[in-house]
Design a protein around this motif. Structure first.
Motif: not given
Lengths: 719, 201
Positions: B15, B18-19, B22, B25-26, B29-33, B35, B76-77, B80
């Motif tokens: 954990l 992972s945190c 992440l 990574l965030c 590449a700060p590209v908000a997903a 919606d 990226a979104d 994708r």
């Protein structure tokens, strides 16, 4: 019933004829009527292809049918799940399994993905105590069947995910006042707005509500109860009756008070959710006395959830979720009976249970789209949580308020970790495979593994065939493991394992334009259910010698994994629309054969769980400014009472409830109304209440409020 | 703990790692997903179904219905979801009896997009997520007078001038249509179809 049948037949006839009459758009209507769910695999997908039996209830259906609580929404509008009302509380079950008294612990309740079941007793409410104002609900997703693969504990019967509205659908200010005349009043204020924040599209929705109920006053049979076993003389049950007499009008203790608020903020990949709830209620038979307003139950919740999601590249999406919750519980239970109290408290006592839980966690998640076309996706997540739980019980002397000190007090710090992986693969466009598993390790109970395998086949146009195997568990509650009473109960301790369930099911859904038929079969095997079990002589002696029980304790119990359930049955449903969507209808039926067994005992029926349940509904939106008319019916078959035992075989008769609703606009733009009428054919429920009668006759059944009119007004400003 | 200490320790370590991974990574590449609430495969089904109701589709498409998916390479979104749309389109045989041909297009500018649409005989244009307001308004302007059914992955794209957009409300997909843009792009839908949509004037 005859009139209802005729109405449904008419509705179905209209539905089929409309397929021919409106041929040009029925396919599009059918596509637009597809449910999109996200709880089954943590990805938005059509319910027909999700790796679980999924049902969705929309805000429109909730509004049209005058639905006020989640339990009403499920009972009147869903398939597979059903709830039994015990006064103001609703007990949830699914497909023939309902575990009475579990306070919702065998279903995982989510609000926008945040788990509600608390860390102390796994409580979650589906009645007035849910803590999400109904106007704020966009839809309710039901995942029927084991769902621990992505969520961990509690998802044995299924998952209920409440999804709140987006600001675009809740824009402006909203004022709501409604009442079930004349016993309650609910007032709520809501607000929704889209705006720009730090260069991103952002939105905010929130609603606050206050609910007060006094009544209904229902009459309980008046009878002479057995004398107090300690004093040997008749004891008082209420100030309105002579000693030894139980029953009368329940006009003092029937009340509910609830305050709730929910806020959700989104901006780019950031989502923040805050929820608060205070829920206090009492009822006439929830006490050692009768109709005592000093006895009550109160829950308080405070939850926060922050999630940030990013797209790393064409293949990778990641998110991190932080969450924290507080919950506390208080139950005051007043009794004038010495037998309900400690030695020396001959005039009675106030039994007070206090429970609490605080927990916080972090859940990172990674989504890998291997082929960058969503046909092969791996989801990996880890959920780490720290918990603090505690509770104590006190017996306060009725005369002087003194207490000998807490009984069964505990305060524990715990850790839990879950890791899950799910692979979704569509090798060809007509076949989808879903394989996943979650491993949970918890300092309270050890560990549990929850796998799931599902295949979805789309053999021809409009058809979806599913085959699903899934397992789930319920972690023993803090109460199960730690509670002890030196007079009567030793702690469950490390002997208690998680309850487990395995399920196998197959279903076929077929869409014909805007008509949809569903049929499914299921079988589930439950093991290690926790029940209170009496200690044998050797165990009793050992507990006394180790100091767990007081010397001379005549008998004692312990919670143990002793029970199994075997259940199988069918689900069926039919849903459709006609007249361009103005006329909507649906019906569902679930039948299950369920047996519960204990070691050394023959298998028997499951108390309160109805073998057969179902519902039917129809709504018609009249053109122009005219109102929408709706009628819904709910049916549950004959079912065993909560005190059912092989030597006490008592059943409740079948119940049918009707809900009629009229809704529409009023005078001013933004002002709307809804009128409802609720009618239950049977005036008692499947729960026995009251003290044991002196003449050894059966205890009376809990009365049901059979008829109630409701009215509601909503004013939407600045949309 | 009954032997779970070791497993628990390993998971806590996982954990923490992972945190940390992440978090890095965030930051990188700060590209908000985005919606996208309606699954892309369902969007494609709906898009082609609406196209089949367009009275000018046959005239516009000729022998085959060319569906172009436009996306931004640096988002990226966008790439994708474009990939998902192309995959879904590849599994469609025909629309109104005409075969479907899926094309992908990397967005460079609105004029280029309009030119590609006009010259390539594109009958349906799907705009993936990742476009800003100015870009969408530019696309709408450039497509003015071009016979094409333009659609956006998000409902709000309709407000910026695309003909069709996809929304989710009440757990069901909804269609938004910009009626004025539809007229200017020769998309003609009957009133019974429009009745099923939220109409933006």
């Amino acid at each position: 019933m005859k009139a209802l049948s005729s109405l449904l037949a008419l509705a179905l006839g209209l539905g089929f004829s409309s397929v021919a009459a409106a041929e040009d758009t029925s396919d599009l209507e059918g596509l637009l009527d597809q449910d999109v769910v996200s709880a089954a695999s943590k990805t938005a997908e059509a319910a027909s292809t999700a790796p679980a039996m999924s049902v969705s209830i929309s805000a429109d259906e909730i509004r049209e049918h005058g639905i006020r609580t989640i339990d009403e929404a499920i009972n009147f509008l869903a398939m597979g799940m059903q709830l039994e009302k015990f006064y103001h509380a609703a007990e949830i079950g699914a497909r023939g399994v309902l575990l009475s008294g579990d306070v919702g612990a065998h279903v995982l309740l989510l609000v926008d993905g945040h788990a509600v079941n608390e860390a102390w007793g796994a409580t979650a409410y589906y009645d007035r105590g849910t803590g999400v104002p109904m106007e704020l609900i966009d839809h309710i997703e039901l995942i029927i069947g084991p769902g621990s693969v992505l969520y961990g504990s509690n998802a044995m019967l299924g998952v209920v995910n409440i999804v709140t509205r987006r600001a675009k659908d809740f824009a402006g200010a909203h004022v709501i006042v409604e009442s079930e005349l004349p016993i309650n009043l609910r007032a709520a204020l809501g607000y929704g707005r889209e705006f720009r924040w730090f260069g991103q599209d952002a939105e905010l929705v929130l609603e606050l509500e206050q609910f007060e109920q006094r009544g209904p006053t229902l009459d309980y049979p008046i009878y002479e109860a057995v004398p107090d076993p300690v004093t040997g003389v008749p004891r008082p049950y209420s100030a309105e009756q002579p000693p030894g007499i139980w029953g009368g009008p329940g006009d003092d203790a029937s009340s509910i008070s609830g305050s709730a608020g929910y806020l959700r903020l989104r901006s780019g990949g950031l989502q923040i959710g805050l929820r608060g709830m205070l829920y206090r209620r009492s009822h006439p038979a929830d006490s050692g006395n009768f109709d005592d307003p000093d006895s009550f139950v109160r829950d308080r919740w405070l939850s926060a959830d922050i999630k940030y999601a990013v797209t790393l590249d064409e293949m990778l999406q990641a998110s991190v979720r932080l969450y924290g919750d507080h919950y506390d519980f208080r139950q005051d239970w007043l009794s004038f009976g010495a037998a309900d109290c400690l030695e020396g408290q001959d005039s009675g006592c106030m039994w007070r249970l206090m429970g609490r839980g605080n927990w916080a966690g972090v859940e990172p998640q990674l989504d890998i789209d291997w082929l960058q076309d969503h046909s092969l996706v791996t989801l990996i997540g880890v959920d780490g949580r720290i918990k603090n739980v505690g509770s104590d019980v006190n017996y306060y002397d009725y005369l002087d308020g003194s207490s000998e000190g807490p009984i069964g007090a505990f305060e524990k710090n715990e850790q839990a970790l879950g890791a899950y992986v799910q692979n979704t693969y569509w090798p060809v466009s007509v076949l989808g495979l879903n394989l996943g598993a979650r491993f949970d390790a918890d300092s309270r109970f050890g560990h549990a593994l929850s796998p799931r395998a599902a295949a979805t086949l789309l053999p021809w146009t409009g058809a979806a065939f599913k085959l699903i195997y899934a397992e789930a568990f319920r972690a023993p509650t803090a109460w199960d493991v730690y509670y002890t009473d030196p007079r009567s109960q030793i702690a469950g301790g490390s002997h208690i394992e998680p309850e487990g369930v395995r399920s196998l099911e197959a279903s076929l859904e077929q869409r014909f334009g805007n008509q949809r038929v569903f049929a499914g079969v299921f079988r589930s095997w439950w093991q290690d259910l926790v029940l209170l079990t009496e200690l044998n002589d050797q165990e009793l002696a050992a507990a006394i010698s180790s100091g767990e029980l007081l010397p001379d304790t005549p008998a004692a119990n312990q919670l143990r994994n002793v029970s199994d359930i075997d259940s199988y049955g069918i689900n069926a449903g039919y849903y459709g629309a006609a007249l361009g969507g103005s006329l909507r209808y649906g019906l569902s039926l679930t039948h299950a054969v369920t047996r519960i067994s204990e070691p050394g005992g023959a298998s028997t029926v499951l108390p309160v769980a109805a073998p057969t349940s179902g519902n039917a509904r129809i709504s018609f939106s009249l053109p122009n400014e005219l109102p929408t008319l709706a009628l819904a019916a709910r049916f549950v078959s004959r079912r065993p009472l909560d005190e059912y035992a092989p030597d006490n075989e008592r059943y409740a008769d079948p119940q049918v409830e009707l809900r009629a609703a009229v809704s529409g606009g009023l005078l001013l733009p933004g002002l709307s109304y809804r009128l409802t009428a609720n009618y239950a054919f049977l005036d008692v429920g499947p729960y026995a209440v009251g003290a044991p009668p002196l003449d050894e006759s059966p205890r009376p059944l809990v009365p049901v409020d059979t008829f109630r009119l409701g009215v509601g007004l909503q004013y939407d400003l600045f949309p | 703990m009954r032997g779970v200490d070791a497993a628990s320790s390993r998971l806590w370590l996982l954990l923490r790692r992972s945190c940390a991974a992440l978090f890095i990574l965030c930051l990188a590449a700060p590209v908000a997903a985005e919606d996208v609430s309606v699954p892309v495969s369902l969007q494609m089904e709906l898009l082609l179904k609406v196209a089949s109701y367009d009275k000018n589709l046959k005239q516009r498409a000729g022998e085959r219905v060319r569906v172009a998916v436009v996306f931004k390479l640096d988002d990226a979104d966008s790439a994708r979801y474009a990939g998902q749309a192309l995959k879904a389109l590849s599994e469609v045989d025909d629309v109104s009896g005409m075969p479907v041909e899926a094309l992908s297009l990397i967005y460079s500018d609105a004029a280029g997009l309009a030119r590609f649409t006009r010259e390539g005989g594109v009958a349906v244009l799907y705009v993936a997520p990742g476009f800003g307001e100015t870009e969408l308004e530019g696309i709408a302007q450039a497509l003015d007078g071009v016979s094409v059914l333009s659609a956006g992955a998000l409902a709000k794209y309709t407000l910026r001038g695309l003909v069709l957009g996809f929304d989710l409300a009440g757990g069901k997909p909804k269609l938004w249509v910009h009626l004025a843009r539809a007229r200017r792009q020769s998309v003609e839908l009957s009133s019974s179809v429009l009745k099923l949509m939220r109409v933006i004037e």
